[in-house]
Design a protein around this motif. Structure first.
Motif, PDB file in Angstrom:
ATOM      1  N   THR A 399       9.257 103.274 -41.360  1.00  0.00           N
ATOM      2  CA  THR A 399       9.444 102.156 -42.284  1.00  0.00           C
ATOM      3  C   THR A 399      10.941 101.965 -42.511  1.00  0.00           C
ATOM      4  OG1 THR A 399       7.370 102.734 -43.407  1.00  0.00           O
ATOM      5  CG2 THR A 399       8.830 101.196 -44.528  1.00  0.00           C
ATOM      6  N   ALA A 400      11.408 100.725 -42.399  1.00  0.00           N
ATOM      7  CA  ALA A 400      12.836 100.444 -42.553  1.00  0.00           C
ATOM      8  C   ALA A 400      13.018  99.056 -43.140  1.00  0.00           C
ATOM      9  CB  ALA A 400      13.560 100.555 -41.212  1.00  0.00           C
ATOM     10  N   VAL A 401      14.111  98.878 -43.856  1.00  0.00           N
ATOM     11  CA  VAL A 401      14.414  97.623 -44.548  1.00  0.00           C
ATOM     12  C   VAL A 401      15.553  96.918 -43.825  1.00  0.00           C
ATOM     13  CG1 VAL A 401      15.214  96.602 -46.724  1.00  0.00           C
ATOM     14  CG2 VAL A 401      13.606  98.523 -46.747  1.00  0.00           C
ATOM     15  N   ARG A 402      15.449  95.612 -43.729  1.00  0.00           N
ATOM     16  CA  ARG A 402      16.528  94.829 -43.126  1.00  0.00           C
ATOM     17  C   ARG A 402      17.811  95.010 -43.926  1.00  0.00           C
ATOM     18  NH1 ARG A 402      17.185  88.194 -42.373  1.00  0.00           N
ATOM     19  NH2 ARG A 402      19.387  88.231 -42.917  1.00  0.00           N
ATOM     20  N   GLY A 403      18.859  95.490 -43.266  1.00  0.00           N
ATOM     21  CA  GLY A 403      20.162  95.621 -43.902  1.00  0.00           C
ATOM     22  C   GLY A 403      20.954  94.332 -43.802  1.00  0.00           C
ATOM     23  N   GLU A 404      22.063  94.285 -44.518  1.00  0.00           N
ATOM     24  CA  GLU A 404      22.872  93.057 -44.558  1.00  0.00           C
ATOM     25  C   GLU A 404      24.323  93.335 -44.195  1.00  0.00           C
ATOM     26  OE1 GLU A 404      21.355  90.297 -44.809  1.00  0.00           O
ATOM     27  OE2 GLU A 404      19.441  91.215 -45.348  1.00  0.00           O
ATOM     28  N   ARG A 405      24.543  94.361 -43.368  1.00  0.00           N
ATOM     29  CA  ARG A 405      25.925  94.717 -43.048  1.00  0.00           C
ATOM     30  C   ARG A 405      26.609  93.656 -42.199  1.00  0.00           C
ATOM     31  NH1 ARG A 405      28.088 100.277 -40.146  1.00  0.00           N
ATOM     32  NH2 ARG A 405      29.383  99.278 -38.565  1.00  0.00           N
ATOM     33  N   HIS A 406      25.908  93.056 -41.287  1.00  0.00           N
ATOM     34  CA  HIS A 406      26.545  92.107 -40.377  1.00  0.00           C
ATOM     35  C   HIS A 406      25.969  90.706 -40.565  1.00  0.00           C
ATOM     36  CE1 HIS A 406      22.860  92.272 -38.032  1.00  0.00           C
ATOM     37  NE2 HIS A 406      22.975  93.568 -37.953  1.00  0.00           N
ATOM     38  N   PRO A 407      26.697  89.672 -40.167  1.00  0.00           N
ATOM     39  CA  PRO A 407      26.202  88.306 -40.337  1.00  0.00           C
ATOM     40  C   PRO A 407      25.113  87.973 -39.334  1.00  0.00           C
ATOM     41  CG  PRO A 407      28.266  88.285 -39.147  1.00  0.00           C
ATOM     42  CD  PRO A 407      28.041  89.713 -39.581  1.00  0.00           C
ATOM     43  N   ALA A 408      24.474  86.863 -39.580  1.00  0.00           N
ATOM     44  CA  ALA A 408      23.463  86.382 -38.627  1.00  0.00           C
ATOM     45  C   ALA A 408      24.147  86.028 -37.307  1.00  0.00           C
ATOM     46  CB  ALA A 408      22.761  85.150 -39.198  1.00  0.00           C
ATOM     47  N   PRO A 409      23.402  86.097 -36.209  1.00  0.00           N
ATOM     48  CA  PRO A 409      24.009  85.788 -34.910  1.00  0.00           C
ATOM     49  C   PRO A 409      24.475  84.341 -34.858  1.00  0.00           C
ATOM     50  CG  PRO A 409      21.634  85.911 -34.730  1.00  0.00           C
ATOM     51  CD  PRO A 409      21.978  86.406 -36.097  1.00  0.00           C
ATOM     52  N   ALA A 410      25.574  84.137 -34.154  1.00  0.00           N
ATOM     53  CA  ALA A 410      26.124  82.788 -34.001  1.00  0.00           C
ATOM     54  C   ALA A 410      25.969  82.354 -32.555  1.00  0.00           C
ATOM     55  CB  ALA A 410      27.603  82.779 -34.399  1.00  0.00           C
ATOM     56  N   PRO A 411      25.901  81.056 -32.302  1.00  0.00           N
ATOM     57  CA  PRO A 411      25.834  80.601 -30.915  1.00  0.00           C
ATOM     58  C   PRO A 411      27.125  80.914 -30.178  1.00  0.00           C
ATOM     59  CG  PRO A 411      26.144  78.747 -32.404  1.00  0.00           C
ATOM     60  CD  PRO A 411      25.868  79.941 -33.264  1.00  0.00           C
ATOM     61  N   LEU A 412      27.028  81.011 -28.883  1.00  0.00           N
ATOM     62  CA  LEU A 412      28.198  81.265 -28.062  1.00  0.00           C
ATOM     63  C   LEU A 412      29.173  80.093 -28.198  1.00  0.00           C
ATOM     64  CD1 LEU A 412      29.309  83.282 -25.922  1.00  0.00           C
ATOM     65  CD2 LEU A 412      28.280  81.804 -24.188  1.00  0.00           C
ATOM     66  N   PRO A 413      30.455  80.382 -28.500  1.00  0.00           N
ATOM     67  CA  PRO A 413      31.424  79.273 -28.631  1.00  0.00           C
ATOM     68  C   PRO A 413      31.473  78.441 -27.356  1.00  0.00           C
ATOM     69  CG  PRO A 413      32.354  81.336 -29.431  1.00  0.00           C
ATOM     70  CD  PRO A 413      31.062  81.683 -28.787  1.00  0.00           C
ATOM     71  N   PRO A 414      31.674  77.122 -27.480  1.00  0.00           N
ATOM     72  CA  PRO A 414      31.667  76.247 -26.295  1.00  0.00           C
ATOM     73  C   PRO A 414      32.650  76.684 -25.218  1.00  0.00           C
ATOM     74  CG  PRO A 414      31.625  74.942 -28.303  1.00  0.00           C
ATOM     75  CD  PRO A 414      31.831  76.361 -28.729  1.00  0.00           C
ATOM     76  N   GLU A 415      33.846  77.163 -25.631  1.00  0.00           N
ATOM     77  CA  GLU A 415      34.834  77.542 -24.616  1.00  0.00           C
ATOM     78  C   GLU A 415      34.371  78.760 -23.814  1.00  0.00           C
ATOM     79  OE1 GLU A 415      36.180  79.162 -28.648  1.00  0.00           O
ATOM     80  OE2 GLU A 415      35.325  77.309 -27.814  1.00  0.00           O
ATOM     81  N   ALA A 416      33.622  79.673 -24.481  1.00  0.00           N
ATOM     82  CA  ALA A 416      33.094  80.822 -23.753  1.00  0.00           C
ATOM     83  C   ALA A 416      31.954  80.398 -22.845  1.00  0.00           C
ATOM     84  CB  ALA A 416      32.624  81.891 -24.733  1.00  0.00           C
ATOM     85  N   ALA A 417      31.113  79.494 -23.330  1.00  0.00           N
ATOM     86  CA  ALA A 417      30.004  79.007 -22.506  1.00  0.00           C
ATOM     87  C   ALA A 417      30.524  78.292 -21.266  1.00  0.00           C
ATOM     88  CB  ALA A 417      29.114  78.084 -23.324  1.00  0.00           C
TER      89      ALA A 417
END
Length: 443
Positions: A399-417
Motif C-alpha cells: 500500500t502506498a500513497v501518491r507523493g507530491e515531490r515532483h510536478p506532473a509530466p510536461a509535453p516534450l518542448p517543440p524544439e526537442a521534438a
C-alpha cells in the motif's frame, strides 16, 4: 513485411535529447506496445537524491493465526512435487548426467519452443538448487503428487485447481514444446473455477484479498480503478468492503471483461474498460482515489514506467494497493510461468527493467519498495509480516500513497521534438523521483 522497432541507437538519441533539457538530469527510454503500435516511452528525473524508503511495520499477527500455521509445510510439499516433476521431465531426455550439458542442449533435447527456453533455464537452476542430479523414482514422484493434492486440500484450493496442478506437472514436455497451452488447462472447458481457486478460493488468497480490501476501504474512496482485474477474485472482497462506489473494472482481455459484465450485472456503479499495463495508460477519466492491481503488475515490461503511469491516474493523496508475488516458486515455474512467455511473433520480448536478462518474472519485496519510492509514492506499507507463516507464500500486499515531490509530466518542448524523427518522439514522458536502471542494459 515485419515492422522493426526502433534500435538501441534510436533510443540512445532520444535519451540524449531528453537529458539536454533544462531540469532533466537523467532519462530512461524504452518501448511500449508491440508490432506496428510500438511507441517510445520515457522516464525523466531531476537527479535529486532519493531518500531511503521507509516501510511502516504491519501488525505482526494481523494476517496470521492458527489457521495459517499450515502454510509453510503445505507449500513445501507442493514445491517438492513440482521440482520432482521437472526432474522427471528433464531426465527423460538427458541420460548422461544432468549437469554435463548446457541449457540450450537440454532445451534442444526437449524440443522446447524458442519462447519457452527461458523456462528450461529456470528448471535447470531449480534442480541445481535442490541438488537433484538423478531422476526421481516412479514411486517417489507418485508419492509427491499425492502429497501435493493433500496440501492443496489443506490450503483450501478447489478440486479443479488440484486437477490443474496435476495435469500441468504431467504435461511439462507438451507445454514446453507448445503442443498445448497453459490457458487450455487453467480454463478447461471455458470455465474459471481453477483460476478463481488460484486467486480467490484458498487460504493464502483469502487473507491477501481481505488485506487489500481493507486497505481500499480505509481510504473511503468515491472512485476506484482496478487494473488487470481478471477473474474478479480481489474485486469480490473489495466490493464487499466498500459498498457502492464508482468502480472501473479493467483488463487487457475481452474474455475477462465480458465475464465480469455478466457476473457483476447485479451491481450498480461498476464500469468496464480495456487497459494494458504495457501500452499508454491515459484514461479519459477524473483521477481515482484508489488504484488496485492484484497479481498483474509483474506483467509490466518496465515496472517503474507502469508505476509512474498509475501515479498519474491517482488524485492527490490517492492510494495504490498492490498484491504481488515476490518469489519464483518451483510450482510457478512448472505452471503459471508459461503464461509469461512472449508471443512467438513478439517484437519486444522480455523485460526492460531490473529483471532484464535474468530469466525471472517477479520483483522481490525489496525491489517493489524501491520501485514504488522511485516512482513517487510514500507512506509504504507491506503485509504480511516477514516473520509470520503466511510470508512463506512469498506474496505481499503493498500500500502506498501518491507523493507530491515532483510536478506532473510536461509535453516534450517543440524544439526537442523537432530534433527527433517523428517515430522517435516519445508517446509519453513520466517525471519520477529517481531512476532504477541497470546501466549495462540501458540504450
Amino acid at each position: 513485411m515485419p515492422v522493426e522497432p526502433p534500435s538501441r541507437d534510436d533510443l540512445r538519441l532520444v535519451r540524449r535529447t531528453l537529458e539536454a533539457l533544462p531540469g532533466v538530469a537523467e532519462a530512461e527510454v524504452l518501448l511500449i506496445g508491440d508490432g506496428p503500435g510500438a511507441a517510445v516511452s520515457a522516464l525523466v528525473s531531476d537527479g535529486r537524491p532519493l531518500p531511503e524508503p521507509s516501510v511502516a511495520a504491519p501488525p505482526s499477527a494481523r494476517l496470521d493465526d492458527g489457521e495459517t500455521r499450515v502454510v509453510p509445510g503445505c507449500l513445501a510439499a507442493m514445491e517438492r512435487a513440482a521440482v520432482l516433476a521437472i526432474a522427471h521431465t528433464v531426465h527423460t531426455v538427458q541420460t548422461t548426467g544432468l549437469f554435463r550439458h548446457g541449457a540450450e542442449e537440454v532445451a534442444d533435447a526437449l524440443r522446447a519452443a524458442p519462447r519457452h527456453r527461458w523456462i528450461v533455464r529456470r528448471w535447470l537452476a531449480a534442480l541445481a538448487s535442490e541438488n537433484l542430479p538423478a531422476p526421481p523414482s516412479r514411486q517417489e514422484l507418485a508419492r509427491a503428487m499425492r502429497d501435493l493434492d493433500a496440501a492443496r486440500q489443506e490450503l483450501g484450493y478447489p478440486a479443479e485447481m488440484g486437477r490443474f496442478f496435476q495435469t500441468a506437472l504431467r504435461s511439462l514436455p507438451r507445454l514446453v514444446r507448445d503442443e498445448i497451452s497453459l490457458q487450455s488447462l487453467l480454463f478447461a472447458g471455458g470455465g474459471m473455477t481453477a483460476a478463481r481457486g488460484n486467486y480467490r478460493d484458498n487460504l493464502i488468497s483469502r487473507r491477501l484479498n481481505r488485506a487489500a480490501a481493507e486497505a481500499v476501504a480505509a481510504r473511503a474512496p468515491a472512485r476506484v480503478l482496478e487494473i488487470g482485474a481478471g477473474v474478479g477474485a480481489t474485486t469480490d472482497a473489495v466490493l464487499a468492503a466498500v459498498g457502492e462506489v464508482d468502480y472501473l473494472f479493467t483488463d487487457v482481455s475481452a474474455f475477462f471483461l465480458d465475464a465480469a459484465r455478466e457476473r457483476f450485472a447485479h451491481r450498480t456503479g461498476l464500469r468496464y474498460a480495456h487497459l494494458d499495463v504495457n501500452a499508454p495508460m491515459a484514461l479519459d477519466e477524473q483521477p481515482f482515489d484508489v488504484v488496485l492491481a492484484a497479481n498483474v503488475l509483474h506483467n509490466a515490461r518496465h515496472a517503474g514506467r507502469t508505476l509512474a503511469a498509475i501515479r498519474e491516474l491517482l488524485a492527490p493523496g490517492g492510494t495504490l494497493v498492490l498484491i504481488e508475488s515476490c518469489v519464483e516458486h518451483h510450482l510457478v515455474s512448472a505452471s503459471m510461468h508459461f503464461l509469461m512467455s512472449p508471443r512467438a511473433d513478439a517484437l519486444l520480448p522480455g523485460f526492460a527493467d531490473v529483471r532484464q536478462g535474468q530469466d525471472r518474472v517477479f520483483l522481490t519485496r525489496t525491489e517493489w519498495i524501491l520501485q514504488l519510492a522511485a516512482a513517487g509514492y510514500r507512506d509504504l506499507r507491506v503485509e504480511p509480516a516477514p516473520d509470520g507463516p503466511l510470508a512463506a507464500a512469498g506474496q505481499h500486499v503493498f500500500t502506498a500513497v501518491r507523493g507530491e515531490r515532483h510536478p506532473a509530466p510536461a509535453p516534450l518542448p517543440p524544439e526537442a521534438a523537432e530534433a527527433l524523427p517523428p517515430h522517435l518522439v516519445p508517446r509519453e514522458i513520466h517525471t519520477v523521483d529517481a531512476l532504477i536502471t541497470d546501466r549495462s542494459h540501458r540504450p
